[in-house]
Design a protein around this motif. Structure first.
Motif, PDB file in Angstrom:
ATOM      1  N   ALA A 291      27.314   1.772  20.911  1.00 23.51           N
ATOM      2  CA  ALA A 291      26.641   0.656  20.231  1.00 23.51           C
ATOM      3  C   ALA A 291      27.554  -0.004  19.200  1.00 23.51           C
ATOM      4  O   ALA A 291      27.540  -1.221  19.030  1.00 23.51           O
ATOM      5  N   ALA A 292      28.368   0.809  18.539  1.00 19.74           N
ATOM      6  CA  ALA A 292      29.264   0.264  17.510  1.00 19.74           C
ATOM      7  C   ALA A 292      30.382  -0.585  18.110  1.00 19.74           C
ATOM      8  O   ALA A 292      31.105  -1.266  17.393  1.00 19.74           O
ATOM      9  N   GLN A 293      30.535  -0.521  19.431  1.00 20.52           N
ATOM     10  CA  GLN A 293      31.607  -1.263  20.103  1.00 20.52           C
ATOM     11  C   GLN A 293      31.118  -2.556  20.720  1.00 20.52           C
ATOM     12  O   GLN A 293      31.739  -3.071  21.645  1.00 20.52           O
ATOM     13  N   ASP A 294      30.011  -3.110  20.242  1.00 20.63           N
ATOM     14  CA  ASP A 294      29.441  -4.265  20.946  1.00 20.63           C
ATOM     15  C   ASP A 294      30.356  -5.493  20.951  1.00 20.63           C
ATOM     16  O   ASP A 294      30.325  -6.272  21.896  1.00 20.63           O
ATOM     17  N   GLN A 295      31.199  -5.628  19.913  1.00 22.25           N
ATOM     18  CA  GLN A 295      32.129  -6.767  19.931  1.00 22.25           C
ATOM     19  C   GLN A 295      33.199  -6.575  21.014  1.00 22.25           C
ATOM     20  O   GLN A 295      33.624  -7.533  21.657  1.00 22.25           O
ATOM     21  N   LYS A 296      33.613  -5.318  21.185  1.00 19.63           N
ATOM     22  CA  LYS A 296      34.602  -5.000  22.213  1.00 19.63           C
ATOM     23  C   LYS A 296      34.010  -5.247  23.605  1.00 19.63           C
ATOM     24  O   LYS A 296      34.676  -5.771  24.505  1.00 19.63           O
ATOM     25  N   GLU A 297      32.744  -4.864  23.748  1.00 22.27           N
ATOM     26  CA  GLU A 297      32.022  -5.073  25.010  1.00 22.27           C
ATOM     27  C   GLU A 297      31.936  -6.570  25.315  1.00 22.27           C
ATOM     28  O   GLU A 297      32.212  -7.006  26.434  1.00 22.27           O
ATOM     29  N   ALA A 298      31.581  -7.369  24.287  1.00 20.77           N
ATOM     30  CA  ALA A 298      31.481  -8.821  24.450  1.00 20.77           C
ATOM     31  C   ALA A 298      32.836  -9.419  24.843  1.00 20.77           C
ATOM     32  O   ALA A 298      32.915 -10.303  25.700  1.00 20.77           O
ATOM     33  N   GLU A 299      33.885  -8.906  24.234  1.00 21.28           N
ATOM     34  CA  GLU A 299      35.239  -9.390  24.511  1.00 21.28           C
ATOM     35  C   GLU A 299      35.625  -9.075  25.968  1.00 21.28           C
ATOM     36  O   GLU A 299      36.250  -9.885  26.649  1.00 21.28           O
TER      37      GLU A 299
ATOM     38  N   GLN B  39      22.433  -1.436  11.261  1.00 24.77           N
ATOM     39  CA  GLN B  39      21.412  -0.483  10.834  1.00 24.77           C
ATOM     40  C   GLN B  39      20.250  -0.473  11.831  1.00 24.77           C
ATOM     41  O   GLN B  39      19.661   0.560  12.106  1.00 24.77           O
ATOM     42  N   LYS B  40      19.978  -1.647  12.385  1.00 22.80           N
ATOM     43  CA  LYS B  40      18.953  -1.752  13.434  1.00 22.80           C
ATOM     44  C   LYS B  40      19.416  -0.978  14.673  1.00 22.80           C
ATOM     45  O   LYS B  40      18.636  -0.230  15.277  1.00 22.80           O
ATOM     46  N   TYR B  41      20.692  -1.113  15.029  1.00 19.04           N
ATOM     47  CA  TYR B  41      21.265  -0.348  16.147  1.00 19.04           C
ATOM     48  C   TYR B  41      21.092   1.147  15.892  1.00 19.04           C
ATOM     49  O   TYR B  41      20.775   1.915  16.790  1.00 19.04           O
TER      50      TYR B  41
ATOM     51  N   LEU C  94      27.240  12.795  23.516  1.00 23.11           N
ATOM     52  CA  LEU C  94      27.491  11.342  23.527  1.00 23.11           C
ATOM     53  C   LEU C  94      26.590  10.632  22.513  1.00 23.11           C
ATOM     54  O   LEU C  94      27.038   9.745  21.790  1.00 23.11           O
ATOM     55  N   SER C  95      25.327  11.056  22.473  1.00 18.56           N
ATOM     56  CA  SER C  95      24.386  10.451  21.534  1.00 18.56           C
ATOM     57  C   SER C  95      24.836  10.648  20.094  1.00 18.56           C
ATOM     58  O   SER C  95      24.793   9.729  19.281  1.00 18.56           O
ATOM     59  N   MET C  96      25.287  11.838  19.805  1.00 21.18           N
ATOM     60  CA  MET C  96      25.697  12.120  18.425  1.00 21.18           C
ATOM     61  C   MET C  96      26.988  11.371  18.081  1.00 21.18           C
ATOM     62  O   MET C  96      27.149  10.896  16.960  1.00 21.18           O
ATOM     63  N   PHE C  97      27.868  11.262  19.069  1.00 22.54           N
ATOM     64  CA  PHE C  97      29.094  10.494  18.861  1.00 22.54           C
ATOM     65  C   PHE C  97      28.746   9.029  18.593  1.00 22.54           C
ATOM     66  O   PHE C  97      29.300   8.385  17.692  1.00 22.54           O
ATOM     67  N   ASN C  98      27.793   8.509  19.359  1.00 11.48           N
ATOM     68  CA  ASN C  98      27.314   7.131  19.197  1.00 11.48           C
ATOM     69  C   ASN C  98      26.779   6.902  17.776  1.00 11.48           C
ATOM     70  O   ASN C  98      27.130   5.930  17.109  1.00 11.48           O
ATOM     71  N   LEU C  99      25.946   7.832  17.309  1.00 12.02           N
ATOM     72  CA  LEU C  99      25.362   7.710  15.967  1.00 12.02           C
ATOM     73  C   LEU C  99      26.447   7.783  14.888  1.00 12.02           C
ATOM     74  O   LEU C  99      26.433   7.015  13.928  1.00 12.02           O
ATOM     75  N   THR C 100      27.395   8.698  15.082  1.00  6.37           N
ATOM     76  CA  THR C 100      28.474   8.847  14.102  1.00  6.37           C
ATOM     77  C   THR C 100      29.289   7.571  13.988  1.00  6.37           C
ATOM     78  O   THR C 100      29.614   7.114  12.890  1.00  6.37           O
ATOM     79  N   ARG C 101      29.619   6.984  15.137  1.00  8.64           N
ATOM     80  CA  ARG C 101      30.411   5.739  15.114  1.00  8.64           C
ATOM     81  C   ARG C 101      29.674   4.634  14.386  1.00  8.64           C
ATOM     82  O   ARG C 101      30.277   3.860  13.645  1.00  8.64           O
ATOM     83  N   LEU C 102      28.364   4.547  14.609  1.00  2.23           N
ATOM     84  CA  LEU C 102      27.570   3.519  13.919  1.00  2.23           C
ATOM     85  C   LEU C 102      27.572   3.750  12.410  1.00  2.23           C
ATOM     86  O   LEU C 102      27.768   2.826  11.631  1.00  2.23           O
ATOM     87  N   LEU C 103      27.391   5.017  12.018  1.00  4.59           N
ATOM     88  CA  LEU C 103      27.388   5.342  10.583  1.00  4.59           C
ATOM     89  C   LEU C 103      28.718   4.975   9.943  1.00  4.59           C
ATOM     90  O   LEU C 103      28.764   4.400   8.857  1.00  4.59           O
ATOM     91  N   LEU C 104      29.821   5.287  10.641  1.00  5.73           N
ATOM     92  CA  LEU C 104      31.148   4.984  10.104  1.00  5.73           C
ATOM     93  C   LEU C 104      31.369   3.483  10.005  1.00  5.73           C
ATOM     94  O   LEU C 104      31.927   2.987   9.028  1.00  5.73           O
ATOM     95  N   LEU C 105      30.894   2.757  11.036  1.00  4.50           N
ATOM     96  CA  LEU C 105      31.050   1.293  11.028  1.00  4.50           C
ATOM     97  C   LEU C 105      30.270   0.682   9.865  1.00  4.50           C
ATOM     98  O   LEU C 105      30.783  -0.189   9.149  1.00  4.50           O
ATOM     99  N   ILE C 106      29.040   1.140   9.671  1.00  5.02           N
ATOM    100  CA  ILE C 106      28.216   0.610   8.574  1.00  5.02           C
ATOM    101  C   ILE C 106      28.887   0.909   7.232  1.00  5.02           C
ATOM    102  O   ILE C 106      28.967   0.053   6.356  1.00  5.02           O
ATOM    103  N   ARG C 107      29.415   2.130   7.087  1.00  3.62           N
ATOM    104  CA  ARG C 107      30.069   2.484   5.834  1.00  3.62           C
ATOM    105  C   ARG C 107      31.302   1.615   5.586  1.00  3.62           C
ATOM    106  O   ARG C 107      31.543   1.151   4.482  1.00  3.62           O
ATOM    107  N   ARG C 108      32.062   1.373   6.663  1.00  2.00           N
ATOM    108  CA  ARG C 108      33.261   0.537   6.530  1.00  2.00           C
ATOM    109  C   ARG C 108      32.883  -0.887   6.111  1.00  2.00           C
ATOM    110  O   ARG C 108      33.492  -1.472   5.218  1.00  2.00           O
ATOM    111  N   LEU C 109      31.835  -1.429   6.741  1.00  2.84           N
ATOM    112  CA  LEU C 109      31.390  -2.788   6.403  1.00  2.84           C
ATOM    113  C   LEU C 109      30.927  -2.868   4.951  1.00  2.84           C
ATOM    114  O   LEU C 109      31.206  -3.839   4.244  1.00  2.84           O
ATOM    115  N   LYS C 110      30.220  -1.822   4.501  1.00  3.47           N
ATOM    116  CA  LYS C 110      29.719  -1.822   3.125  1.00  3.47           C
ATOM    117  C   LYS C 110      30.844  -1.730   2.106  1.00  3.47           C
ATOM    118  O   LYS C 110      30.723  -2.231   1.007  1.00  3.47           O
TER     119      LYS C 110
END
Lengths: 108, 183
Positions: B13-21, B113-115, B162-178
């Protein structure tokens, strides 16, 4: 009430400009066009940002839906608390801008 | 000549820009995105095109979906595909024009955060069945003697990982953005 509202400040630039746009009732796309014109293209609001902001502001009761001609294009207007928060933000920005004016002569 | 193409790809989920690209690159190679379902992307043969893609998650009440889609349409975004709340939008590339659907930091953080909320709910069952359920309930139920039990167990463990990896990546992305400069 005013104190509660103070905690919502500062508004993001998008929020500020959406509230400004809704001084006159508009639908979503109209908000975006108005913001782009008024900011001379400096601020562009994408549909994801706009949709989320409008939903959040409806929940906060800063804006509300009013009857329009087209059911698919919802028209929104400021509520009394929307006006209140907007005026509080204007006052906050005025204070900052006044300080900026003062210091500008010193810095330039 | 082949007119349809299916590709299996895993994006978190955290890779949605990469997916779009990636979808944009496929379009440049003459493959137009037609839909997504369970890791499978479908494309059709077209003249090479430069379409920009943006992905969003919609899980508001159903009655708001008309307004949501109408807004994207008015902004020039065509709905190219939808799967379990994930919406794929596209529009032709226009140089010098803002083509992101989230245009400020706070709404971008809200989107991820919605993701995160959605992913958490969606991955709950796999984590539960892989990690918690076997410990408490299967040891004396005779389920373990079934021939497919270990295969299922492994599959569930992979899914949970995979699910936990997905959640971790999202958490890291949100933290980086903040932590980036506010905007």
């Amino acid at each position: 009430m005013a104190k509660e509202m103070q905690s919502e400040l500062p508004l993001t630039e998008s929020y500020y400009l959406i509230l400004a746009a809704l001084t006159h009732p508009q639908h979503g796309y109209g908000i975006m066009q108005w913001v782009e014109t008024i900011s001379a293209g400096r601020v562009v609001i994408g549909p994801g940002t706009l949709y989320g902001a409008v939903k959040a502001m409806v929940t906060k009761e800063w804006i509300r839906e009013i009857p329009g001609d087209d059911p698919r294009r919802k028209v929104y207007a400021l509520t009394a608390s929307g006006k209140e928060i907007f005026l509080l933000e204007i006052a906050r920005l005025e204070q900052l801008a006044a300080l900026g004016q003062e210091l500008r002569t010193e810095l330039e | 000549m082949k007119t349809n193409l299916r590709k299996v790809r895993l994006f978190f989920a955290a890779q949605d820009q990469k997916e779009a690209e990636w979808l944009r690159e496929m379009g440049k190679m003459g493959w137009r995105f037609e839909g997504y379902s369970f890791l499978v992307y479908t494309f059709s043969r077209v003249e090479p095109e430069d379409m920009v893609y943006q992905i969003d998650l919609f899980f508001d009440p159903k009655e708001d979906r008309g307004e949501y889609l109408q807004l994207f349409e008015e902004f020039g975004w065509e709905l190219a595909g939808e799967f379990a709340g994930w919406h794929y939008f596209r529009q032709p590339y226009r140089p010098g024009v803002e083509q992101r659907i989230y245009t400020d930091k706070s709404s971008l953080i809200a989107k991820y955060q919605k993701y995160l909320t959605f992913s958490f709910v969606a991955s709950g069952p796999s984590i539960y069945f892989a990690l918690i359920w076997p410990v408490y309930y299967t040891s004396d139920s005779g389920l373990m003697s079934l021939p497919w039990y270990s295969a299922m167990r492994i599959l569930l463990l992979i899914l949970a990982a995979l699910s936990m990896f997905n959640l971790t990546r999202l958490l890291l992305l949100i933290r980086r953005l903040k932590n980036e400069n506010p905007a």
